[in-house]
Scaffold this active site. Structure first.
Site, PDB file in Angstrom:
ATOM      1  N   SER A  73      69.187 -26.813 -41.792  1.00 38.71           N
ATOM      2  CA  SER A  73      69.397 -27.832 -42.677  1.00 38.71           C
ATOM      3  C   SER A  73      70.451 -27.708 -43.412  1.00 38.71           C
ATOM      4  CB  SER A  73      68.072 -27.679 -43.399  1.00 38.71           C
ATOM      5  OG  SER A  73      67.025 -27.643 -42.783  1.00 38.71           O
TER       6      SER A  73
HETATM    7  N1  SAH Z   1      64.388 -23.496 -41.770  1.00 39.36           N
HETATM    8  C1  SAH Z   1      65.107 -23.786 -40.415  1.00 39.36           C
HETATM    9  C2  SAH Z   1      65.359 -25.170 -40.283  1.00 39.36           C
HETATM   10  C3  SAH Z   1      64.214 -25.778 -39.538  1.00 39.36           C
HETATM   11  S1  SAH Z   1      64.373 -26.821 -38.198  1.00 39.36           S
HETATM   12  C4  SAH Z   1      66.573 -23.216 -40.933  1.00 39.36           C
HETATM   13  O1  SAH Z   1      66.774 -22.618 -41.857  1.00 39.36           O
HETATM   14  O2  SAH Z   1      67.384 -23.084 -40.033  1.00 39.36           O
HETATM   15  C5  SAH Z   1      62.596 -27.030 -37.651  1.00 39.36           C
HETATM   16  C6  SAH Z   1      62.118 -25.588 -37.030  1.00 39.36           C
HETATM   17  O3  SAH Z   1      60.601 -25.876 -36.732  1.00 39.36           O
HETATM   18  C7  SAH Z   1      62.462 -25.940 -35.630  1.00 39.36           C
HETATM   19  O4  SAH Z   1      63.208 -24.700 -35.216  1.00 39.36           O
HETATM   20  C8  SAH Z   1      61.477 -26.110 -34.843  1.00 39.36           C
HETATM   21  O5  SAH Z   1      61.454 -25.541 -33.429  1.00 39.36           O
HETATM   22  C9  SAH Z   1      60.261 -25.422 -35.562  1.00 39.36           C
HETATM   23  N2  SAH Z   1      59.102 -26.116 -35.337  1.00 39.36           N
HETATM   24  C10 SAH Z   1      58.674 -27.267 -35.095  1.00 39.36           C
HETATM   25  N3  SAH Z   1      57.381 -27.306 -34.761  1.00 39.36           N
HETATM   26  C11 SAH Z   1      56.695 -26.011 -35.192  1.00 39.36           C
HETATM   27  C12 SAH Z   1      55.481 -25.521 -35.185  1.00 39.36           C
HETATM   28  N4  SAH Z   1      54.150 -26.206 -35.033  1.00 39.36           N
HETATM   29  N5  SAH Z   1      55.288 -24.139 -35.488  1.00 39.36           N
HETATM   30  C13 SAH Z   1      56.541 -23.398 -35.842  1.00 39.36           C
HETATM   31  N6  SAH Z   1      57.732 -23.896 -35.667  1.00 39.36           N
HETATM   32  C14 SAH Z   1      57.918 -25.258 -35.455  1.00 39.36           C
END
Ligand code: SAH
Length: 212
Positions: free
Chosen positions: A62
């Site tokens: 993000s």
């Molecule tokens: N917080 C992260 C950015 C998040 S992007 C950072 O600091 O870089 C969102 C992430 O959520 C992605 O990596 C995606 O694979 C994950 N995601 C999506 N659905 C999910 C689920 N049901 N359980 C765990 N992770 C999930």
């Protein structure tokens, strides 16, 4: 190794402070955590840009301002145990780890869980536990002080409310697949109560059992 502290200072001033991030503990944390440790090798030169960046597998790290805004809304305290859904690069978890006791973070994509683990290890962070499974379908025994969700969420799964402490808060980008609003809830009498509505955002979608 080059020291990117000047780039961090500029990021904190231009992207965070100027937009109203004023919590000094949080600003200090952004000054210390090297964001270049959380982006792929070919993205290092862009690590301090004012936007989200691709981390592979159609996912993103993000924008720094959004990480800071969500952190400020969550208001982590030294003694707290925090749950994150959506580890991605591990950067948000790294920021939180400096501000609370421990972070548990769920990532559904195995390669990203591994990427985040490596990023945290090289940053010498040892109070983040990464779990490679569906964070929309938690089977947690632990009760967390606070929860932060970093993927677009259609509807809050009951299993999140269950593992949140009474009076604990939940910060989440909630809405549809194309646009969401940053919301902060508080658990009161076993139910979520909406506390704050913040800015419109666009996150990658939550997958899994309770996702899109
Ligand atoms: N917080 C992260 C950015 C998040 S992007 C950072 O600091 O870089 C969102 C992430 O959520 C992605 O990596 C995606 O694979 C994950 N995601 C999506 N659905 C999910 C689920 N049901 N359980 C765990 N992770 C999930």
């Amino acid at each position: 190794m080059t020291d990117n502290s000047e780039q961090r200072e500029s990021m904190v001033f231009m992207q965070l402070k100027s937009r109203g991030i004023n919590n000094q503990r949080i600003l200090n944390t952004f000054l210390t955590i090297p964001r270049e440790n959380f982006v792929p090798q070919n993205m290092k030169a862009s690590a301090y840009l004012d936007n989200a960046l691709p981390i592979g597998y159609e996912q993103t790290i993000s924008q720094p301002y959004v990480v800071a805004l969500m952190t400020q809304s969550l208001n982590p305290q030294k003694n707290e145990s925090i749950l994150e859904i959506g580890t991605g690069s591990g950067y948000q978890a790294a920021i939180l780890s400096n501000l609370c006791k421990k972070v548990t973070s769920y990532e559904i994509i195995p390669q990203l869980a591994k990427f985040a683990k490596e990023n945290l290890t090289k940053t010498n962070i040892d109070n983040v536990k990464i779990k490679n499974s569906d964070g929309s379908d938690l089977k947690e025994n632990e009760i967390f002080d606070k929860i932060i969700v970093t993927a677009a969420t259609p509807k809050i799964p009951q299993n999140w409310i269950k593992c949140l402490k009474e009076k604990g808060s939940l910060v989440v980008p909630q809405g549809n697949i194309d646009s969401q609003v940053l919301l902060k809830y508080k658990k009161k009498d076993g139910k979520l109560e909406l506390l704050e509505t913040s800015i419109p955002v666009r996150f990658v979608p939550l997958k899994g059992k309770e996702g899109f």
